[in-house]
Design a protein around this motif. Structure first.
Motif: not given
Length: 71
Positions: A25-52
């Motif tokens: 589902e995540i890959e469908k929203v993004l249009g590409f497969p998630i990779d290890h960069a997701f683990l370091t990028s997940k902290k960006e989500l706090t700016a949107y009011g959510f967390r992983v």
């Protein structure tokens, strides 16, 4: 701009408190497969009011949770 910004925007606009998405589902929203960069990028989500919450490699799911006090 992060390559994950379309996902962060989708999550913010979802308007639920907590939910689970599969890797597919995540890959469908993004249009590409998630990779290890997701683990370091997940902290960006706090700016949107959510967390992983939890990432399950076995079940291939990610839990997203709204941060307290953020709507």
């Amino acid at each position: 701009m992060s390559k994950y910004e379309p996902l962060w925007t989708w999550i913010r606009d979802n308007r639920t408190e907590s939910f689970v998405m599969t890797f597919g589902e995540i890959e469908k929203v993004l249009g590409f497969p998630i990779d290890h960069a997701f683990l370091t990028s997940k902290k960006e989500l706090t700016a949107y009011g959510f967390r992983v919450g939890k990432i399950s490699m076995k079940e291939k799911t990610v839990v997203f949770e709204r941060e307290e006090g953020k709507k």
